[in-house]
Design an enzyme around this catalytic site. Sequence first.
Site, PDB file in Angstrom:
ATOM      1  N   ARG A 100      54.415  42.650  50.414  1.00 58.85           N
ATOM      2  CA  ARG A 100      55.677  42.821  51.142  1.00 58.85           C
ATOM      3  C   ARG A 100      56.925  42.544  50.300  1.00 58.85           C
ATOM      4  NH1 ARG A 100      53.936  39.988  56.581  1.00 58.85           N
ATOM      5  NH2 ARG A 100      53.187  38.644  54.942  1.00 58.85           N
ATOM      6  N   LYS A 152      35.565  37.226  50.560  1.00 61.71           N
ATOM      7  CA  LYS A 152      35.137  36.542  51.767  1.00 61.71           C
ATOM      8  C   LYS A 152      36.352  35.883  52.451  1.00 61.71           C
ATOM      9  CE  LYS A 152      33.861  32.051  50.059  1.00 61.71           C
ATOM     10  NZ  LYS A 152      34.776  31.207  50.548  1.00 61.71           N
ATOM     11  N   HIS A 166      27.796  31.078  49.316  1.00 65.94           N
ATOM     12  CA  HIS A 166      27.346  30.561  48.019  1.00 65.94           C
ATOM     13  C   HIS A 166      25.975  29.881  48.098  1.00 65.94           C
ATOM     14  CE1 HIS A 166      31.385  31.529  47.146  1.00 65.94           C
ATOM     15  NE2 HIS A 166      31.947  30.359  47.400  1.00 65.94           N
TER      16      HIS A 166
END
Length: 513
Positions: free
Chosen positions: A68, A175, A267
């Site tokens: 932005r 993630k 993980h």
Amino acid sequence: MTRPHPAPLANPLRALDDTRLPRIAGPSGMVIFGVTGDLARKKLLPAVYDLASRGLLPAGFTLIGFGRREWSKQDFEAYVKDAVTASARNDFNENVWNRLAEGMHFVTGAFDDDAAFDRLADLLAEMDATRGTGGNWAFYLSVPPEHFAGVINQLDRCGMAAQDENRWRRVIIEKPFGHDQASARELNAVVNTVFPENAVFRIDHYLGKETVQNIMALRFSNQMFEPVWNSHYIDHVQITMAEDIGLGGRAGYYDGIGAARDVIQNHLIQLLALVAMEEPTSFSPRRLKAEKLKVLRATTAVGPFEETTARGQYTAGWQGSERVVGLREEEGFDPNSTTETYAACTMQINSRRWAGVPFYLRTGKRLGRRVTEIALVFKRPPYQPFTEGQTDLLTNNAVVIRVQPDEGVLMRFGSKVPGSAFEVRDVNMDFSYSEAFTEQSPEAYERLILDALLDESSLFPTNDEVERSWEILDPVLEFWAAGGRPDEYQAGTWGPESADRMLRKDGREWRRP
Ligand code: BG6
């Protein structure tokens, strides 16, 4: 007479022979969404520079930031330069920098701004014409998950996701990939309607770590480990990812996610899969993933969860010589939140190899020290010919894969204490990467970005793996969600008392790394 040494059978790692040569990405560029975020600044941009510095990016490599801010090309360059000088692994080199900076551009816009995405599409076409990027673009989504669908649909709308024979389009997704199995499924459905699965690269940066890849080399290129890598010899496995840092400025991201979703779902479950899977018939992405998925399908969280799991929130304490605040005093964190900063659970793997061997997984912030390790703890010998007094201080043998820091592998076994008396005590035999090799390990993100540009997907979890990992963890998360406030633990310690109880009831204890 010595016998001739038998020729070894053809071994599956042979396929890795070709990969000893440096792999250089072909003509391509990358667009980063969320480029002003923490991850981009600390990891992604430095990794791009380090790849350039190692000569692994193509000459016309082009890096486009989307965000932005009202930034010019020069503003973006200055921002990237700051990130690189602060965090890149390789020394700053003007020539490398100038070449990379030539190909940097910034597009101003929000994720729902059609005109901005149209401008981005025009820019890609212009870069293809002027910089030889060949129409090959990777789109890196380093954005909160609520924006995944929006960005992906915009890429689709502007034709930027369209594949054709002469060029590729790939999406790299950070993630958290979902919040539970149902939301991960929905996300996968959105992603896969626009990008075919072979063009989707979901990041689990642990898989990019050298020591994690070494799990496969250790297990499958050697003869001495696999024969004992099973329930006949192994008593239990501990997988630990401990951090000494607190939430820092990440309260906004972390609150509502917590340690289990942040670390165990991805993980630690991936580490479990690599440690526990069967030997793949080859190390091609397809074969490797098939083995990982197979072992994950056999894995479940063991209950009753009030005894087999533990969770906690840190309170104020000492981290070394520094006095640190508790979670509830962290800026931006809701003091009434039930989000855990420590999570531990017990997994079982329903297979011939692992039946009866618990896998204890734990992770936490503000623990005693930063360490990630996998410890395979052996059973006691079936018969001990020494007296109790002679072996008082002898504990179980162990193989410990130290993922970080002090990367290496350690073996713990008993040895006679020198002297005229007879006493056996634990000793450690230590392999350390930094002593054994002169080469420095690349950062995980260097490896993963390069792999995505090269279409090498072995180190990226598939949609099935991600959904299955949630399915394993969801029952624990649901149990916790119904359970009110987590226990407390003091910063700088090794977690709540309930975590110790969890192992004590099985007659075991956590390692203090
Ligand atoms: C990230 C988590 O995936 O891994 C963070 O979101 C955590 O909370 C980080 O701090 C740790 O990564 P590393 O590579 O420093 O062990």
